[in-house]
Motif scaffolding. Structure first.
Motif, PDB file in Angstrom:
ATOM      1  N   VAL A 118       0.858  -1.189   0.000  1.00 56.26           N
ATOM      2  CA  VAL A 118       0.000   0.000   0.000  1.00 56.26           C
ATOM      3  C   VAL A 118       0.895   1.239   0.000  1.00 56.26           C
ATOM      4  O   VAL A 118       2.094   1.147   0.219  1.00 56.26           O
ATOM      5  CB  VAL A 118      -0.930   0.017   1.230  1.00 56.26           C
ATOM      6  CG1 VAL A 118      -1.813  -1.214   1.246  1.00 56.26           C
ATOM      7  CG2 VAL A 118      -0.124   0.092   2.516  1.00 56.26           C
ATOM      8  N   TYR A 142      -2.051  -4.362  -4.738  1.00 53.38           N
ATOM      9  CA  TYR A 142      -2.072  -4.898  -3.375  1.00 53.38           C
ATOM     10  C   TYR A 142      -3.428  -5.416  -2.931  1.00 53.38           C
ATOM     11  O   TYR A 142      -3.557  -5.946  -1.839  1.00 53.38           O
ATOM     12  CB  TYR A 142      -1.540  -3.869  -2.372  1.00 53.38           C
ATOM     13  CG  TYR A 142      -2.254  -2.536  -2.357  1.00 53.38           C
ATOM     14  CD1 TYR A 142      -3.570  -2.412  -1.936  1.00 53.38           C
ATOM     15  CD2 TYR A 142      -1.591  -1.386  -2.769  1.00 53.38           C
ATOM     16  CE1 TYR A 142      -4.211  -1.190  -1.917  1.00 53.38           C
ATOM     17  CE2 TYR A 142      -2.220  -0.153  -2.752  1.00 53.38           C
ATOM     18  CZ  TYR A 142      -3.529  -0.061  -2.327  1.00 53.38           C
ATOM     19  OH  TYR A 142      -4.158   1.156  -2.309  1.00 53.38           O
ATOM     20  N   ASN A 143      -4.431  -5.282  -3.741  1.00 55.38           N
ATOM     21  CA  ASN A 143      -5.724  -5.846  -3.386  1.00 55.38           C
ATOM     22  C   ASN A 143      -5.889  -7.268  -3.903  1.00 55.38           C
ATOM     23  O   ASN A 143      -6.902  -7.903  -3.667  1.00 55.38           O
ATOM     24  CB  ASN A 143      -6.877  -4.994  -3.917  1.00 55.38           C
ATOM     25  CG  ASN A 143      -7.117  -3.780  -3.047  1.00 55.38           C
ATOM     26  OD1 ASN A 143      -6.786  -2.671  -3.428  1.00 55.38           O
ATOM     27  ND2 ASN A 143      -7.660  -4.006  -1.877  1.00 55.38           N
ATOM     28  N   GLU A 166       0.832  -5.016   5.940  1.00 55.42           N
ATOM     29  CA  GLU A 166      -0.590  -4.698   5.937  1.00 55.42           C
ATOM     30  C   GLU A 166      -1.417  -5.599   5.014  1.00 55.42           C
ATOM     31  O   GLU A 166      -2.626  -5.748   5.205  1.00 55.42           O
ATOM     32  CB  GLU A 166      -0.783  -3.224   5.529  1.00 55.42           C
ATOM     33  CG  GLU A 166      -2.071  -2.633   6.056  1.00 55.42           C
ATOM     34  CD  GLU A 166      -2.202  -1.161   5.710  1.00 55.42           C
ATOM     35  OE1 GLU A 166      -3.162  -0.804   5.022  1.00 55.42           O
ATOM     36  OE2 GLU A 166      -1.328  -0.367   6.134  1.00 55.42           O
ATOM     37  N   VAL A 167      -0.788  -6.151   3.988  1.00 57.92           N
ATOM     38  CA  VAL A 167      -1.552  -7.024   3.094  1.00 57.92           C
ATOM     39  C   VAL A 167      -1.106  -8.486   3.208  1.00 57.92           C
ATOM     40  O   VAL A 167      -1.324  -9.285   2.298  1.00 57.92           O
ATOM     41  CB  VAL A 167      -1.509  -6.531   1.619  1.00 57.92           C
ATOM     42  CG1 VAL A 167      -2.318  -5.246   1.479  1.00 57.92           C
ATOM     43  CG2 VAL A 167      -0.095  -6.324   1.112  1.00 57.92           C
ATOM     44  N   LYS A 271      -8.193   3.280  -3.041  1.00 58.84           N
ATOM     45  CA  LYS A 271      -8.229   2.297  -1.952  1.00 58.84           C
ATOM     46  C   LYS A 271      -7.822   2.872  -0.616  1.00 58.84           C
ATOM     47  O   LYS A 271      -8.321   2.458   0.407  1.00 58.84           O
ATOM     48  CB  LYS A 271      -7.366   1.109  -2.301  1.00 58.84           C
ATOM     49  CG  LYS A 271      -8.039   0.319  -3.391  1.00 58.84           C
ATOM     50  CD  LYS A 271      -7.058  -0.454  -4.176  1.00 58.84           C
ATOM     51  CE  LYS A 271      -7.730  -0.999  -5.413  1.00 58.84           C
ATOM     52  NZ  LYS A 271      -6.869  -0.934  -6.546  1.00 58.84           N
ATOM     53  N   TYR A 546     -15.480  -4.977  -5.551  1.00 59.47           N
ATOM     54  CA  TYR A 546     -15.918  -4.128  -6.657  1.00 59.47           C
ATOM     55  C   TYR A 546     -16.241  -4.926  -7.921  1.00 59.47           C
ATOM     56  O   TYR A 546     -16.961  -4.467  -8.785  1.00 59.47           O
ATOM     57  CB  TYR A 546     -14.881  -3.038  -6.959  1.00 59.47           C
ATOM     58  CG  TYR A 546     -13.506  -3.533  -7.333  1.00 59.47           C
ATOM     59  CD1 TYR A 546     -13.255  -4.061  -8.588  1.00 59.47           C
ATOM     60  CD2 TYR A 546     -12.454  -3.475  -6.425  1.00 59.47           C
ATOM     61  CE1 TYR A 546     -12.002  -4.522  -8.922  1.00 59.47           C
ATOM     62  CE2 TYR A 546     -11.195  -3.925  -6.756  1.00 59.47           C
ATOM     63  CZ  TYR A 546     -10.969  -4.455  -8.012  1.00 59.47           C
ATOM     64  OH  TYR A 546      -9.731  -4.913  -8.337  1.00 59.47           O
TER      65      TYR A 546
HETATM   66  C1  LIG Z   1      -7.611  -2.831  -0.879  1.00 59.08           C
HETATM   67  O1  LIG Z   1      -6.648  -2.984   0.143  1.00 59.08           O
HETATM   68  C2  LIG Z   1      -6.637  -1.921   1.082  1.00 59.08           C
HETATM   69  C3  LIG Z   1      -5.469  -2.136   2.010  1.00 59.08           C
HETATM   70  O2  LIG Z   1      -5.473  -3.411   2.587  1.00 59.08           O
HETATM   71  C4  LIG Z   1      -7.983  -1.868   1.811  1.00 59.08           C
HETATM   72  O3  LIG Z   1      -7.980  -0.792   2.714  1.00 59.08           O
HETATM   73  C5  LIG Z   1      -9.086  -1.689   0.778  1.00 59.08           C
HETATM   74  O4  LIG Z   1     -10.342  -1.739   1.399  1.00 59.08           O
HETATM   75  C6  LIG Z   1      -9.015  -2.746  -0.306  1.00 59.08           C
HETATM   76  N1  LIG Z   1      -9.957  -2.382  -1.362  1.00 59.08           N
HETATM   77  C7  LIG Z   1     -10.693  -3.243  -2.052  1.00 59.08           C
HETATM   78  C8  LIG Z   1     -11.552  -2.645  -3.097  1.00 59.08           C
HETATM   79  O5  LIG Z   1     -10.646  -4.441  -1.849  1.00 59.08           O
END
Ligand SMILES: *[C@@H]1O[C@H](CO)[C@@H](O)[C@H](O)[C@H]1NC(C)=O
Ligand SMILES: *[C@@H]1O[C@H](CO)[C@@H](O)[C@H](O)[C@H]1NC(C)=O
Ligand SMILES: *[C@@H]1O[C@H](CO)[C@@H](O)[C@H](O)[C@H]1NC(C)=O
Length: 616
Positions: A118, A142-143, A166-167, A271, A546
């Motif tokens: 992130v 990162y998602n 974080e991920v 995000k 999404y």
């Molecule tokens: C993507 O990852 C971020 C950080 O972990 C998180 O805050 C966010 O909600 C995620 N967004 C989606 C669309 O999954």
């Protein structure tokens, strides 16, 4: 390649400049934002960098840090927690991380390393550190998790993926299923406490780098299934930031704020965006320039007015996808005089931009004047498209494409030299099939070749160009491109669903299109028998939120075109209008905001969506 460069350098900089020009089409690229409004200057810059053999972004940072007038100035400000770095301090941290990557992980020169993090100063640190040891980066969304993350790691053949703690929850499962790539986690603390020197890693790592060589991979679609990657060259990486800054007229004293993901070329989503932190961060960072995507501005104008609305120093908002209904309210409310709209894609050609300060050109993405029409007009056209089949409309008499008249929407296409198409569009990394889909032949004459932008645009009499819609399978929701085929593939795998047609529908009071899946139940499966709870769970577990269709339309059969393509046009038009679906004998379901299962979508809820009582 390195040989050719070295030889050219020996002959002299004029030869080198013409070599580089031929290679990158810089002079011809007047319209390409990445070389700015002054292509000659960009060419001189690149020539100098090549001659000095200091071609990397790391060198740019090093030059700034070593410049007595700049070194102690702030380079990175992270308003989230108030930390700041000067150029010098940042360079030292980068060096420490670079030495760690070199000694602890044994990263090789030219090795591709995946980066999955992130936005944070540490993300930038790792990026520059990889550069400092001559490694290449593969910028992963990162998602992503599961199969899509694994696909990206396989595609770039990275031995290591540097992952922000974080991920971890998204990366860990892939570490288990795909052992060829080792996940290495980092935090602000872990990087700050590395016991490595802050002197630069060996110089040799940054030498003899060819400007035309690859530097990083950017992924175009982070939705589901298989994201595609495009290669950015060393020269692009080194010069695009500079050209962008020059084009925007940024000076040393300017402060640029972004909350858009750093892994993506022009930054594409929201995000990390949060209503509650946006203005406080912009105010505290004292930024005078901000970056947006359209939805960000919509969220901002939907927010409650606060004194911070006018306490910031922003003079220019720069980004893409500002919708017409947001443009002026945004400018007025926040008192931002300049809206600088950009249209560009990491996998596209012919960027467009419009620096708008007043009434003229409001809502446009580009302005075409006499000069443009003369120089670039022959190489960029808008042509008529069948919006149902997405195919080019051809004149029945000649068989050639039909150019749009003024005011008429059409797909924008770019001329390609058929002898050497890769010179203009290098294509998707290791994906010939997807690359070929971007090309069309015999458009205006036999044998010619054009590049499909996939976007519908319209040009008015005054030369303003407006973005109309994405064409093709992909639609946009929550700032993300969602591929209907990929979503269909996933939905279609659910037991009880025989066929599935996914498309994007306009939703009252929301940008983009929400996913709708028209589904035909398998033989013998009734609506009552289908497990809608499990279907919701399955959709949310198999793709990012999404991408999971917001609406389901249960229908007895799907329409196909004569070429066996699913018909989306009519369904798309009817959208989420329950009455129309019911009139056609279909039943609507939906995944309410924050909901985890599909439940019936009624006329009453549709009315609340229209009134703005419910927002998606
Ligand atoms: C993507 O990852 C971020 C950080 O972990 C998180 O805050 C966010 O909600 C995620 N967004 C989606 C669309 O999954
Ligand atoms: C990494 O970049 C260097 C320099 O452009 C290039 O020579 C090398 O082939 C690249 N490696 C990969 C795996 O793309
Ligand atoms: C979506 O498509 C647009 C237009 O091609 C592009 O500018 C944008 O970067 C894409 N976003 C993602 C997430 O791939």
């Amino acid at each position: 390649m390195a040989g050719a460069i070295a030889a050219a350098a020996a002959v002299g900089s004029a030869t080198l400049a013409s070599y580089l020009n031929a290679k990158f089409h810089i002079r011809e690229d007047l319209n390409t934002f990445f070389y700015g409004s002054n292509p000659r200057n960009a060419l001189e810059y690149l020539t100098k960098k090549v001659a000095e053999d200091r071609l990397l972004l790391y060198h740019v940072l090093e030059d700034q840090a070593n410049d007595p007038a700049v070194g102690d100035k702030e380079f990175v400000v992270f308003p989230t927690d108030g930390r700041t770095w000067t150029y010098k301090q940042f360079l030292q941290d980068v060096n420490r991380v670079g030495n760690w990557l070199l000694q602890e992980l044994g990263i090789q020169k030219g090795e591709m390393v995946a980066l999955d993090g992130v936005n944070s100063p540490e993300f930038l640190m790792v990026w520059f550190a990889l550069d400092s040891i001559g490694a290449n980066m593969s910028f992963v969304n990162y998602n992503l998790t599961g199969k899509s993350l694994e696909h990206c790691l396989k595609l770039c053949e990275a031995r290591y993926c540097l992952v922000d703690e974080e991920v971890r929850h998204l990366a860990d499962p892939v570490a288990a299923s795909y052992e060829q790539c080792k996940m290495v986690y980092y935090t602000a603390h872990s990087l700050a406490s590395l016991p490595y020197p802050t002197s630069a890693p060996p110089e040799e790592r940054r030498r003899n780098i060819a400007p035309t060589g690859p530097k990083c991979l950017l992924y175009t679609s982070g939705t589901t299934g298989m994201p595609k990657a495009v290669v950015k060259t060393v020269a692009f990486e080194t010069s695009s930031g500079r050209s962008c800054a020059r084009y925007l007229g940024l000076k040393r004293s300017n402060r640029f704020y972004t909350c858009l993901p750093l892994f993506h070329g022009a930054a594409h989503a929201l995000k990390k965006f949060s209503h509650s932190t946006f203005w406080p961060e912009v105010v505290s960072s004292q930024a005078d320039t901000m970056q947006y995507v359209g939805e960000l501005c919509r969220y901002l104008i939907n927010g409650k007015p606060t004194p911070l609305d006018r306490q910031h120093k922003i003079q220019m908002a720069w980004g893409n996808g500002m919708r017409p209904d947001v443009w002026e309210p945004f400018r007025q409310r926040f008192g931002i005089p300049i809206i600088h709209e950009l249209y560009a894609a990491s996998d596209g050609m012919g960027a467009m931009y419009n620096r708008n300060e007043g009434d003229f050109s409001r809502h446009a993405i580009a302005i075409r004047g006499l000069l443009w029409n003369t120089l670039k007009g022959p190489y960029e056209k808008m042509i008529k498209i069948d919006v149902v089949t997405q195919e080019i409309t051809r004149d029945p008499r000649t068989g050639f494409a039909i150019e749009c008249a003024r005011g008429e929407p059409g797909e924008t296409i770019h001329w390609i030299n058929a002898e050497e198409p890769q010179a203009q569009f290098e294509g998707y990394y290791r994906n010939k099939e997807a690359t070929n889909k971007r090309f069309i032949r015999d458009v205006f004459r036999k044998g010619d070749m054009w590049f499909r932008s996939g976007d519908m645009m319209r040009q008015d009499d005054s030369g303003c160009v407006y973005f109309v819609d994405r064409l093709g399978d992909t639609y946009r929701w929550k700032s993300e491109n969602v591929s209907t085929n990929e979503v269909s593939d996933i939905m279609g795998r659910f037991a009880g669903i025989a066929e599935c047609n996914v498309y994007g529908v306009l939703v009252p009071n929301a940008d983009g299109r929400a996913g709708c899946a028209a589904v035909v139940l398998a033989d013998g499966v009734t609506e009552d028998a289908l497990d809608f709870n499990a279907l919701g769970e399955y959709a949310l577990a198999s793709m990012p939120r999404y991408a999971a269709p917001v609406f389901l339309r249960v229908t007895p059969s799907l329409g196909y075109t004569s070429t066996m393509k699913l018909q989306k046009g009519k369904l798309r038009q009817e959208g989420c209008d329950v009455a129309m679906a019911e009139a056609a004998g279909d039943k609507m379901y939906w995944l309410p905001p924050n909901g985890l299962k599909y439940v019936p979508f009624t006329q009453e809820e549709y009315a609340r969506l229209k009134s703005g009582e419910i927002r998606l």
